[in-house]
Design a protein around this motif. Structure first.
Motif, PDB file in Angstrom:
ATOM      1  N   ASP A  71       0.839  -1.210   0.000  1.00 28.46           N
ATOM      2  CA  ASP A  71       0.000   0.000   0.000  1.00 28.46           C
ATOM      3  C   ASP A  71       0.866   1.248   0.000  1.00 28.46           C
ATOM      4  O   ASP A  71       0.627   2.205  -0.736  1.00 28.46           O
ATOM      5  N   PHE A  72       1.883   1.209   0.870  1.00 32.71           N
ATOM      6  CA  PHE A  72       2.790   2.357   0.974  1.00 32.71           C
ATOM      7  C   PHE A  72       3.469   2.605  -0.376  1.00 32.71           C
ATOM      8  O   PHE A  72       3.526   3.741  -0.872  1.00 32.71           O
ATOM      9  N   LEU A  73       3.959   1.535  -1.000  1.00 31.11           N
ATOM     10  CA  LEU A  73       4.675   1.688  -2.268  1.00 31.11           C
ATOM     11  C   LEU A  73       3.740   2.185  -3.372  1.00 31.11           C
ATOM     12  O   LEU A  73       4.121   3.033  -4.183  1.00 31.11           O
ATOM     13  N   ALA A  74       2.525   1.690  -3.363  1.00 35.60           N
ATOM     14  CA  ALA A  74       1.563   2.130  -4.392  1.00 35.60           C
ATOM     15  C   ALA A  74       1.302   3.625  -4.249  1.00 35.60           C
ATOM     16  O   ALA A  74       1.223   4.371  -5.238  1.00 35.60           O
ATOM     17  N   LYS A  75       1.211   4.108  -3.010  1.00 36.03           N
ATOM     18  CA  LYS A  75       0.946   5.526  -2.781  1.00 36.03           C
ATOM     19  C   LYS A  75       2.155   6.371  -3.203  1.00 36.03           C
ATOM     20  O   LYS A  75       2.011   7.417  -3.839  1.00 36.03           O
ATOM     21  N   GLU A  76       3.338   5.885  -2.856  1.00 35.78           N
ATOM     22  CA  GLU A  76       4.560   6.612  -3.240  1.00 35.78           C
ATOM     23  C   GLU A  76       4.650   6.724  -4.772  1.00 35.78           C
ATOM     24  O   GLU A  76       5.000   7.768  -5.307  1.00 35.78           O
ATOM     25  N   LEU A  77       4.295   5.624  -5.434  1.00 34.76           N
ATOM     26  CA  LEU A  77       4.354   5.624  -6.909  1.00 34.76           C
ATOM     27  C   LEU A  77       3.335   6.594  -7.485  1.00 34.76           C
ATOM     28  O   LEU A  77       3.634   7.388  -8.382  1.00 34.76           O
ATOM     29  N   LEU A  78       2.141   6.516  -6.918  1.00 37.53           N
ATOM     30  CA  LEU A  78       1.059   7.384  -7.389  1.00 37.53           C
ATOM     31  C   LEU A  78       1.423   8.863  -7.214  1.00 37.53           C
ATOM     32  O   LEU A  78       1.140   9.696  -8.070  1.00 37.53           O
ATOM     33  N   ASP A  79       2.079   9.171  -6.111  1.00 42.50           N
ATOM     34  CA  ASP A  79       2.477  10.559  -5.838  1.00 42.50           C
ATOM     35  C   ASP A  79       3.738  10.960  -6.608  1.00 42.50           C
ATOM     36  O   ASP A  79       4.263  12.055  -6.407  1.00 42.50           O
ATOM     37  N   GLY A  80       4.235  10.055  -7.431  1.00 45.93           N
ATOM     38  CA  GLY A  80       5.424  10.362  -8.241  1.00 45.93           C
ATOM     39  C   GLY A  80       6.690  10.516  -7.414  1.00 45.93           C
ATOM     40  O   GLY A  80       7.619  11.221  -7.807  1.00 45.93           O
TER      41      GLY A  80
END
Ligand SMILES: Cc1cc2nc3c(=O)[nH]c(=O)nc-3n(C[C@H](O)[C@H](O)[C@H](O)COP(=O)(O)OP(=O)(O)OC[C@H]3O[C@@H](n4cnc5c(N)ncnc54)[C@H](O)[C@@H]3O)c2cc1C
Length: 392
Positions: free
Chosen positions: A29-38
């Motif tokens: 979840d954390f990684l997906a959010k980091e990716l989404l936020d660029g």
């Protein structure tokens, strides 16, 4: 002499406890959010080249660094398998983990095992927060595979030791706070080169330390030559026992050689390869499917072996022979992913591409020469395995 049948070349396999799946989901979840936020772009070989101190501090804040360190030193008292789950997720996502990698992987455990109380208090809490970064000061210009031949000299002086010599290929030394330097503190006697070696904690901003860049094929500045010109090391920065450097360094190497970074450096490329093949609707044919299937099944096998070692190491069992095996098999596997990507998809590598397959392929190709060298070359590791099997 041990025989092949005596030998535990492959440690017992380990099943991940169910609670680690919850942890895995949190990391994803954390990684997906980091990716989404660029905040990061997936890359190959991130544990070497993805230096991002903000990211390391984020992991520290979530309790994902220093996981196996005791809580009194700022760690989280978790087991090696929980740490394994976090590290494999980070690597698989191509997240920028280089800043804390060495400190978290081997410096923390070594300090815990060999460090003084003062050293533990000084470094471990900052390592667990993702705020203190270390390098490895083993190799020298004339001393790589034959590590016992190091010529960096430690001379006894009032209140400590004076170090003179040159270390080379020192990953991240230009950003790191300190490294462990292996040095000769007593001359070789009776041909026993493993005696008389010691480890010292060198703070890299000390007077007499000069850090010179060595550029990678990509032009990136990742590793360095570190010249130590009469650097004073106070007694309280000696690591472990004077004269026990060889024993300490070899136990550190088992942590260095067996982790998932030894077969996941090109995993983001494998994911991109699968994506490329499915989105282009490419017809793989039986041979292509077989190659892809072989890559996927081998990563699974390597992981199983590496997980078994993580568990052995945490129980204090010796694991240097299987660790050498993981590194030999794993680093060859990493390059085979590149070969398959080149052969199965008709997209040329492009280091300047925005992202995706072409850039990952280019990065992987440019980083590949180091895979089988760093942490001990594959020829040397096969020697370790052969000795462990009683064959030499
Ligand atoms: C990307 C990268 C990062 C690195 N980071 C660090 C770091 O942070 N800190 C650090 O201390 N070091 C680091 N190293 C150095 C690395 O550990 C050494 O390159 C490695 O140990 C090999 O030493 P060498 O380069 O001196 O090669 P050599 O020891 O000179 O070997 C040259 C060749 O001869 C072969 N060879 C040597 N001896 C034997 C033998 N007895 N039998 C069979 N073949 C043999 C080797 O396999 C190799 O192919 C890094 C290296 C790379 C590529």
């Amino acid at each position: 002499m041990s025989t092949i049948s005596d030998l535990q070349l492959v440690p017992p396999s380990v099943a991940l406890p169910p609670e680690t799946e919850e942890l895995r989901a949190e990391v994803r979840d954390f990684l997906a959010k980091e990716l989404l936020d660029g905040r990061f772009v997936p890359r190959c070989d991130v544990w070497l080249s993805g230096w991002d101190e903000r990211f390391s501090r984020e992991l520290g804040a979530r309790g994902w660094l220093g996981m196996t360190l005791p809580t009194e030193y700022g760690g989280h008292g978790r087991d090696a398998l929980a740490r394994y789950v976090v590290t494999e997720e980070l690597l698989a996502a191509g997240a920028p983990v280089a800043a804390h990698w060495i400190a978290d992987r081997q410096i923390g455990p070594s300090l815990l095992r060999f460090g003084t109380e003062t050293q533990k208090q000084r470094y471990l809490p900052r390592i667990a927060k993702g705020e203190c970064y270390f390098g490895i000061g083993m190799s020298e210009p004339d001393s790589g595979s034959d590590l016992a031949s190091v010529r960096t000299k430690a001379v006894r002086v009032d209140g400590g030791w004076q170090l003179t010599g040159t270390k080379v290929w020192t990953s991240g030394a230009h950003h790191a706070h300190a490294f462990f330097a292996l040095a000769r503190s007593a001359p070789v006697e009776d041909g026993n080169r493993h005696a008389g070696l010691s480890q010292f904690i060198v703070e890299l901003d000390s007077p007499g330390v000069e850090i010179r860049p060595i550029k990678l094929l990509t032009g990136a500045h990742h590793f360095n030559e570190v010249v130590l010109d009469g650097v004073f090391i106070p007694d309280d920065l000696v690591l472990g026992e004077i004269g026990s450097g060889w024993h300490q360094v070899t136990s550190e190497l088992a942590f260095e050689r067996s982790g998932p970074e030894r077969f996941l450096s090109t995993f983001p490329l494998l994911v991109a390869l699968v994506g490329e093949l499915s989105s282009a609707g490419e017809r793989l044919g039986t041979a292509g499917l077989r190659d892809l299937g072989a890559l996927v099944s081998r990563v699974w096998t390597l992981r199983r072996l590496s997980l078994g070692i993580a568990s052995s190491l945490s129980s204090g069992a010796p694991a240097d022979v299987p660790a050498a095996l993981v590194k030999d098999l794993g680093t060859r596997y990493e390059s085979e992913v590149i070969e398959a990507a080149r052969l199965l998809v008709d997209v040329p590598p492009d280091p300047g591409a925005e992202g995706g397959f072409a850039r990952l392929l280019a990065e992987a190709i440019l980083h590949a020469p180091g895979f089988t060298l760093r942490g001990g070359t594959n020829e040397i590791l096969r020697g370790v395995v052969a000795r462990g099997m009683g064959l030499r």
